[in-house]
Design a protein around this motif. Structure first.
Motif, PDB file in Angstrom:
ATOM      1  N   ALA A 311       4.403 -13.443   9.440  1.00  0.00           N
ATOM      2  CA  ALA A 311       4.638 -12.136   8.818  1.00  0.00           C
ATOM      3  C   ALA A 311       3.579 -11.833   7.759  1.00  0.00           C
ATOM      4  N   THR A 312       3.094 -12.876   7.099  1.00  0.00           N
ATOM      5  CA  THR A 312       2.024 -12.695   6.106  1.00  0.00           C
ATOM      6  C   THR A 312       0.771 -12.141   6.775  1.00  0.00           C
ATOM      7  N   ARG A 313       0.420 -12.717   7.938  1.00  0.00           N
ATOM      8  CA  ARG A 313      -0.773 -12.240   8.671  1.00  0.00           C
ATOM      9  C   ARG A 313      -0.589 -10.806   9.166  1.00  0.00           C
ATOM     10  N   MET A 314       0.592 -10.516   9.697  1.00  0.00           N
ATOM     11  CA  MET A 314       0.871  -9.183  10.233  1.00  0.00           C
ATOM     12  C   MET A 314       0.835  -8.130   9.129  1.00  0.00           C
ATOM     13  N   THR A 315       1.359  -8.478   7.967  1.00  0.00           N
ATOM     14  CA  THR A 315       1.355  -7.559   6.831  1.00  0.00           C
ATOM     15  C   THR A 315      -0.067  -7.202   6.431  1.00  0.00           C
ATOM     16  N   ALA A 316      -0.928  -8.212   6.346  1.00  0.00           N
ATOM     17  CA  ALA A 316      -2.323  -7.983   5.958  1.00  0.00           C
ATOM     18  C   ALA A 316      -3.045  -7.106   6.977  1.00  0.00           C
ATOM     19  N   LEU A 317      -2.790  -7.318   8.245  1.00  0.00           N
ATOM     20  CA  LEU A 317      -3.432  -6.532   9.293  1.00  0.00           C
ATOM     21  C   LEU A 317      -2.948  -5.081   9.262  1.00  0.00           C
ATOM     22  N   ALA A 318      -1.657  -4.885   9.066  1.00  0.00           N
ATOM     23  CA  ALA A 318      -1.105  -3.528   9.000  1.00  0.00           C
ATOM     24  C   ALA A 318      -1.707  -2.752   7.833  1.00  0.00           C
ATOM     25  N   ALA A 319      -1.864  -3.416   6.690  1.00  0.00           N
ATOM     26  CA  ALA A 319      -2.457  -2.761   5.522  1.00  0.00           C
ATOM     27  C   ALA A 319      -3.895  -2.334   5.808  1.00  0.00           C
ATOM     28  N   THR A 324      -7.698   2.169   6.578  1.00  0.00           N
ATOM     29  CA  THR A 324      -8.802   2.716   7.367  1.00  0.00           C
ATOM     30  C   THR A 324      -8.534   4.177   7.727  1.00  0.00           C
ATOM     31  N   VAL A 325      -7.325   4.476   8.159  1.00  0.00           N
ATOM     32  CA  VAL A 325      -6.966   5.861   8.512  1.00  0.00           C
ATOM     33  C   VAL A 325      -7.052   6.768   7.294  1.00  0.00           C
ATOM     34  N   PHE A 326      -6.475   6.323   6.169  1.00  0.00           N
ATOM     35  CA  PHE A 326      -6.487   7.133   4.951  1.00  0.00           C
ATOM     36  C   PHE A 326      -7.915   7.443   4.504  1.00  0.00           C
ATOM     37  N   MET A 327      -8.756   6.435   4.503  1.00  0.00           N
ATOM     38  CA  MET A 327     -10.102   6.608   3.952  1.00  0.00           C
ATOM     39  C   MET A 327     -11.008   7.443   4.866  1.00  0.00           C
ATOM     40  N   ILE A 328     -10.798   7.379   6.150  1.00  0.00           N
ATOM     41  CA  ILE A 328     -11.568   8.241   7.054  1.00  0.00           C
ATOM     42  C   ILE A 328     -11.220   9.709   6.788  1.00  0.00           C
ATOM     43  N   GLY A 363     -18.124   9.633   0.452  1.00  0.00           N
ATOM     44  CA  GLY A 363     -17.348   9.594   1.686  1.00  0.00           C
ATOM     45  C   GLY A 363     -17.460   8.253   2.388  1.00  0.00           C
ATOM     46  N   ILE A 364     -18.671   7.702   2.447  1.00  0.00           N
ATOM     47  CA  ILE A 364     -18.885   6.378   3.056  1.00  0.00           C
ATOM     48  C   ILE A 364     -18.314   5.283   2.153  1.00  0.00           C
ATOM     49  N   PHE A 365     -18.518   5.442   0.860  1.00  0.00           N
ATOM     50  CA  PHE A 365     -18.047   4.510  -0.168  1.00  0.00           C
ATOM     51  C   PHE A 365     -16.548   4.253  -0.026  1.00  0.00           C
ATOM     52  N   GLN A 366     -15.777   5.325   0.269  1.00  0.00           N
ATOM     53  CA  GLN A 366     -14.318   5.215   0.329  1.00  0.00           C
ATOM     54  C   GLN A 366     -13.850   4.169   1.331  1.00  0.00           C
ATOM     55  N   LEU A 367     -14.488   4.149   2.501  1.00  0.00           N
ATOM     56  CA  LEU A 367     -14.041   3.243   3.549  1.00  0.00           C
ATOM     57  C   LEU A 367     -14.214   1.787   3.123  1.00  0.00           C
ATOM     58  N   PHE A 368     -15.400   1.452   2.621  1.00  0.00           N
ATOM     59  CA  PHE A 368     -15.640   0.081   2.157  1.00  0.00           C
ATOM     60  C   PHE A 368     -14.736  -0.270   0.981  1.00  0.00           C
ATOM     61  N   ASP A 369     -14.493   0.710   0.112  1.00  0.00           N
ATOM     62  CA  ASP A 369     -13.644   0.477  -1.057  1.00  0.00           C
ATOM     63  C   ASP A 369     -12.204   0.165  -0.626  1.00  0.00           C
ATOM     64  N   GLY A 370     -11.702   0.908   0.350  1.00  0.00           N
ATOM     65  CA  GLY A 370     -10.356   0.659   0.850  1.00  0.00           C
ATOM     66  C   GLY A 370     -10.233  -0.720   1.477  1.00  0.00           C
ATOM     67  N   TRP A 371     -11.225  -1.097   2.275  1.00  0.00           N
ATOM     68  CA  TRP A 371     -11.190  -2.422   2.917  1.00  0.00           C
ATOM     69  C   TRP A 371     -11.206  -3.540   1.886  1.00  0.00           C
ATOM     70  N   ALA A 430     -15.911  -6.552   1.022  1.00  0.00           N
ATOM     71  CA  ALA A 430     -14.841  -6.339   2.005  1.00  0.00           C
ATOM     72  C   ALA A 430     -14.889  -7.389   3.116  1.00  0.00           C
ATOM     73  N   VAL A 431     -16.083  -7.652   3.619  1.00  0.00           N
ATOM     74  CA  VAL A 431     -16.231  -8.656   4.687  1.00  0.00           C
ATOM     75  C   VAL A 431     -15.879 -10.040   4.167  1.00  0.00           C
ATOM     76  N   ALA A 432     -16.341 -10.378   2.968  1.00  0.00           N
ATOM     77  CA  ALA A 432     -16.107 -11.711   2.412  1.00  0.00           C
ATOM     78  C   ALA A 432     -14.620 -11.954   2.136  1.00  0.00           C
ATOM     79  N   TYR A 433     -13.900 -10.952   1.616  1.00  0.00           N
ATOM     80  CA  TYR A 433     -12.466 -11.113   1.347  1.00  0.00           C
ATOM     81  C   TYR A 433     -11.693 -11.360   2.637  1.00  0.00           C
TER      82      TYR A 433
END
Length: 444
Positions: A311-319, A324-328, A363-371, A430-433
């Motif tokens: 459930a921990t893994r699924m929660t992280a993936l759902a977030a 991603t949808v919000f920031m796009i 606009g591009i910044f938002q996506l990386f910031d969200g991730w 974002a990639v490192a986290y």
């Protein structure tokens, strides 16, 4: 993985995240209202608020990190149904953050003369000082508010902070209008009026939250365990051990944003005013990522504390999917309306033009910031915070600032180049986290 399996996790995250997002947007709205109303006074006034805000943010963020360090401990105790331990953590977190606010106020007050030596326009610094002083006075109220808030969120109650913040923002709009422009019989105090309004609002919000923590039925069952004997070294040590790396990570990240503002100030006040518009707008949408990331921290801490590792893994993936949808959506909004939005804050055509260029990068910044916020929220839920601090140091200090300087000043892109540096740093973080989380969960 089929999206159908993730639907319950989307719903759980959104149920917690939406009140957090509204509360966070409320916090940012205080600054946005200041920016909007001060922008009506002129470009220099707007640049002064940008300068003062970028410096105060360092103070606030360092204290905020210790508040955030409370949430995973409270969340894990909640997952194990250890109600008394939740009260102990909250009680000791209050001691830490009240003491820290006094220390921060004293240190910054003594170092205030250094603000004149950051190579900023002299008229901007002079005008910024009264506003900065009132921001500094609000240190204790805002840290007290966030200590109460992170405790409430740790036990899954995100609505109280939302309502306190909404009411605080209504008060802020009224006081800003009265004190900046001299309405309802008050003198016209300009940007100092904005600072006074913010101080009053933050104090009222802090006192309201403290009252609710001890009186609200959903929270007082935890605070009833308060006693003098529960001030002890072990709880303080655990909170500081978690809070200090979070503060370090936040200070590094915000230092880069603050120093980016200083670099942009080297260009001229027009670019600094445009940067203030861009940073306030990105801060508003950042709160979406922060809300989803904070909900993720709460849910991950609850599930990890209960040994529910799948459930921990699924929660992280759902977030990750949600942010991603919000920031796009926000990226499209900023890019399409890049000329219209800045005109809400300034009538200066030069400021509007520069801000429009910045909003494309935002606009591009938002996506990386969200991730990166979701990845960071996941690691905080696991209390894996020290590694996150090291990632932040590399991503922001070693990569972001040099790249921003190269693009901005060596390659001549100005403030746009500085923002490109911010984007690159966020992408690396974002990639490192995410990779760190996958590595961490292999053990379970």
């Amino acid at each position: 993985m089929p999206l159908k399996k993730l639907l319950p996790y989307y719903k759980r995250n959104l149920a917690l995240a939406l009140p957090i997002i509204l509360a966070q947007l409320g916090q940012v709205t205080v600054s946005i209202v200041d920016t909007f109303m001060v922008g009506m006074l002129g470009t220099i006034e707007l640049a002064a608020v940008a300068f003062a805000s970028s410096i105060f943010m360092l103070v606030f963020i360092f204290g905020l990190g210790f508040s955030l360090g409370q949430t995973p401990h409270v969340g894990k105790a909640y997952g194990k149904k250890q109600w008394w331990k939740i009260g102990v953590f909250f009680q000791n977190a209050l001691l830490i953050n009240i003491s820290l606010s006094v220390i921060l106020f004293g240190v910054v007050f003594l170092l205030k003369p250094l603000l004149y030596h950051l190579n900023q326009p002299e008229n901007v610094v002079e005008m910024a000082m009264p506003y900065f002083d009132w921001m500094l006075f609000s240190t204790m109220p805002i840290l007290l508010f966030f200590t109460c808030r992170q405790f409430a969120e740790g036990v899954g109650n995100t609505k109280i902070a939302m309502w306190v913040t909404i009411l605080g923002n209504i008060l802020n709009i009224i006081l800003n209008y009265a004190l900046i422009f001299g309405k309802f019989g008050f003198p016209a105090l300009g940007i100092e009026g904005a600072g006074i309004a913010t101080f009053i609002v933050r104090t009222v919000m802090a006192l309201a939250f403290v009252f609710l923590v001890f009186k609200h039925p959903a929270l007082k069952r935890f605070t009833q365990h308060f006693s003098w004997k529960n001030f002890h070294i072990s709880a303080l040590k655990r909170l500081i051990t978690t809070g200090f790396p979070i503060s370090g990570q936040l200070v590094v990240e915000v230092s880069v944003i603050s120093f980016s503002a200083i670099m942009i100030g080297w260009i001229n006040e027009v670019n600094l005013a445009a940067h203030q518009i861009a940073i306030q707008l990105s801060s508003a949408t950042f709160m979406i990522g922060l809300g989803v990331g904070s909900a993720n921290t709460i849910l991950v801490s609850h599930q990890f504390g209960a040994n529910q590792f799948k459930a921990t893994r699924m929660t992280a993936l759902a977030a990750l999917h949600l942010v991603t949808v919000f920031m796009i959506i926000t990226a499209v909004f900023f890019i399409v309306l890049r000329y219209q939005i800045p005109s809400w804050f300034s009538s200066d055509p030069e400021v509007i033009y520069v801000a429009a260029q910045l909003l494309v990068i935002v606009g591009i910044f938002q996506l990386f910031d969200g991730w990166q916020m979701v990845g960071l929220g996941t690691l905080r839920g696991l209390t894996d915070v020290t590694f996150a601090m090291y990632i932040a140091i590399i991503s922001y200090l070693v990569i972001s600032l040099p790249v921003g300087y190269i693009f901005g000043f060596i390659w001549g892109l100005g403030s746009v180049g500085v923002w490109i540096g911010l984007c690159v740093g966020l992408m690396v973080a974002a990639v490192a986290y995410r990779l760190r989380f996958l590595y961490f969960m292999k053990k379970y």
